[in-house]
Design an enzyme around this catalytic site. Structure first.
Site, PDB file in Angstrom:
ATOM      1  N   TYR A  81       0.889  -1.148   0.000  1.00 59.57           N
ATOM      2  CA  TYR A  81       0.000   0.000   0.000  1.00 59.57           C
ATOM      3  C   TYR A  81       0.936   1.208   0.000  1.00 59.57           C
ATOM      4  O   TYR A  81       1.812   1.307   0.858  1.00 59.57           O
ATOM      5  CB  TYR A  81      -0.879   0.065   1.246  1.00 59.57           C
ATOM      6  CG  TYR A  81      -1.763  -1.131   1.494  1.00 59.57           C
ATOM      7  CD1 TYR A  81      -2.303  -1.861   0.450  1.00 59.57           C
ATOM      8  CD2 TYR A  81      -2.076  -1.504   2.796  1.00 59.57           C
ATOM      9  CE1 TYR A  81      -3.125  -2.951   0.693  1.00 59.57           C
ATOM     10  CE2 TYR A  81      -2.903  -2.588   3.053  1.00 59.57           C
ATOM     11  CZ  TYR A  81      -3.423  -3.309   1.996  1.00 59.57           C
ATOM     12  OH  TYR A  81      -4.231  -4.387   2.244  1.00 59.57           O
ATOM     13  N   CYS A  84       1.502   3.024   3.367  1.00 59.32           N
ATOM     14  CA  CYS A  84       1.899   2.242   4.535  1.00 59.32           C
ATOM     15  C   CYS A  84       3.330   2.599   4.950  1.00 59.32           C
ATOM     16  O   CYS A  84       4.246   2.535   4.128  1.00 59.32           O
ATOM     17  CB  CYS A  84       1.796   0.754   4.197  1.00 59.32           C
ATOM     18  SG  CYS A  84       2.689  -0.325   5.311  1.00 59.32           S
ATOM     19  N   PHE A  86       5.441   0.965   6.737  1.00 60.78           N
ATOM     20  CA  PHE A  86       6.344  -0.182   6.620  1.00 60.78           C
ATOM     21  C   PHE A  86       6.753  -0.404   5.161  1.00 60.78           C
ATOM     22  O   PHE A  86       7.900  -0.754   4.869  1.00 60.78           O
ATOM     23  CB  PHE A  86       5.680  -1.427   7.200  1.00 60.78           C
ATOM     24  CG  PHE A  86       5.384  -1.315   8.668  1.00 60.78           C
ATOM     25  CD1 PHE A  86       6.406  -1.385   9.599  1.00 60.78           C
ATOM     26  CD2 PHE A  86       4.090  -1.128   9.126  1.00 60.78           C
ATOM     27  CE1 PHE A  86       6.149  -1.275  10.959  1.00 60.78           C
ATOM     28  CE2 PHE A  86       3.817  -1.012  10.480  1.00 60.78           C
ATOM     29  CZ  PHE A  86       4.844  -1.087  11.396  1.00 60.78           C
ATOM     30  N   CYS A  87       5.821  -0.197   4.240  1.00 57.00           N
ATOM     31  CA  CYS A  87       6.150  -0.284   2.815  1.00 57.00           C
ATOM     32  C   CYS A  87       7.089   0.854   2.412  1.00 57.00           C
ATOM     33  O   CYS A  87       8.008   0.670   1.607  1.00 57.00           O
ATOM     34  CB  CYS A  87       4.873  -0.231   1.974  1.00 57.00           C
ATOM     35  SG  CYS A  87       3.707  -1.563   2.314  1.00 57.00           S
TER      36      CYS A  87
END
Length: 351
Positions: A81, A84, A86-87
């Site tokens: 995503y 996001c 973390f992404c």
């Protein structure tokens, strides 16, 4: 606060990175539900152990080109995503190292792009260095790929085996997988000395990578959804960029903003934040700047280390939002953040 943001943008001869149009917004909410709530609640996304639901912008498949890897022909596909954190951490790492990769934007409602995986979170990195592998968890992805780039002894498959998932049960009784050694690079003694000349350098990097995951990430939602106006601004950008249908977009924008405003209050209580959540954000950011110190460009010295990339990746999901402008005005993060933006854009660094 909005006036403060405008003052920051007009403060000086700003470099181009600060003059860009907003390019991302951040979106989370609680999962579950059915029927008419599927559009909103079907985007459930477990953020750091459970922060909520993502309605992210849907983008076409893109390919990032860069210099050929010194470690060989490594094909990478990142399922993500866009908003996001973390992404964003993984993208910052790959971009900084000049690694070519493709992006598949996952539809947060149906998630059919990752139907091949029993692991239902993002990011997921598919890596092919002779045989296909699936890597889960942003910190595992970063540690494994970094180890692969440094070490010439082991295959990527062998390196990934050093990060086995361990099933645990949360306080809510939910089974989750954890990776106890995910902040370690699996290097031999000679390689370790080259990357970490003294033990304290390694300890510091691991400490702040964990801090980014365990604390900094949890300050984002309460800040970008702090008020109804800020929540609406976040979802307005997501809907415009996501090319939602008319009714779908209307529902996502207004219902999503309302839901996330109230959910952000629950997150504030869960993480024991102050009444003014901006103060927690400012304190965390200034704590990071203090740790970097006045005599280093980055925590890694003249170049970012994995902690720099993690903190930058988390913070940049707020770009274009009021919380980001306020952070730039009321903290000392701006010089470091600008340096990070510049080195990320250059990419193709040596390992």
């Amino acid at each position: 606060m909005a006036a403060a943001g405008r003052a920051w943008r007009a403060a000086a001869l700003l470099p181009a990175w600060r003059l860009r149009a907003p390019r991302r917004a951040y979106s989370t909410a609680a999962g579950g539900g059915g029927g008419g709530g599927r559009l909103l609640l079907g985007a459930a996304f477990a953020l750091g152990g459970g922060a909520g639901l993502y309605l992210a912008a849907r983008h076409r498949l893109r390919e990032h080109s860069a210099a050929e890897l010194p470690a060989g022909n490594l094909q990478l596909t990142l399922y993500q995503y866009k908003t996001c954190p973390f992404c964003s951490k993984v993208r910052a790492f790959l971009d900084y190292h000049g690694l070519p990769y493709e992006i598949v934007e996952v539809n947060p409602i149906m998630r059919k792009e990752i139907k091949f995986s029993s692991y239902r979170k993002v990011p997921i990195l598919l890596a092919n260095a002779g045989s296909p592998l699936q890597l889960n968890d942003s910190s595992v992805i970063i540690s494994a790929i970094k180890t692969y780039l440094i070490s010439k002894r082991n295959s990527l498959e062998e390196i990934v085996s050093f990060y086995p998932p361990m099933k645990t049960v949360t306080e809510q009784g939910k089974e989750v997988f954890e990776y106890g050694n995910k902040y370690w690079l699996m290097l031999d003694e000679k390689e370790t000395k080259r990357v970490y000349p003294v033990k304290e350098v390694r300890v510091e990097e691991m400490k702040w990578r964990k801090w980014a995951d365990d604390w900094l990430v949890h300050l984002i939602s309460p800040n970008v959804y702090r008020t109804p106006r800020e929540a609406l601004a976040s979802f307005d950008y997501i809907v415009r960029e996501g090319k939602f249908g008319t009714m779908e977009g209307f529902f996502a924008k207004y219902m999503g903003a309302v839901a996330m405003f109230f959910i952000s209050k629950r997150l504030k209580k869960r993480h024991h934040l102050q009444d003014n959540v901006r103060e927690d954000l400012y304190e965390a950011v200034n704590e990071w700047v203090k740790a970097v110190g006045k005599h280093r460009l980055f925590m890694g010295g003249n170049q970012p280390n994995l902690a720099d990339l993690a903190v930058y990746g988390v913070l940049r999901v707020m770009e274009g939002l009021e919380a980001f402008d306020d952070m730039m005005v009321h903290t000392k993060i701006q010089p470091w953040y600008q340096r990070m933006e510049e080195v990320i854009q250059k990419g193709e660094v040596g390992v």
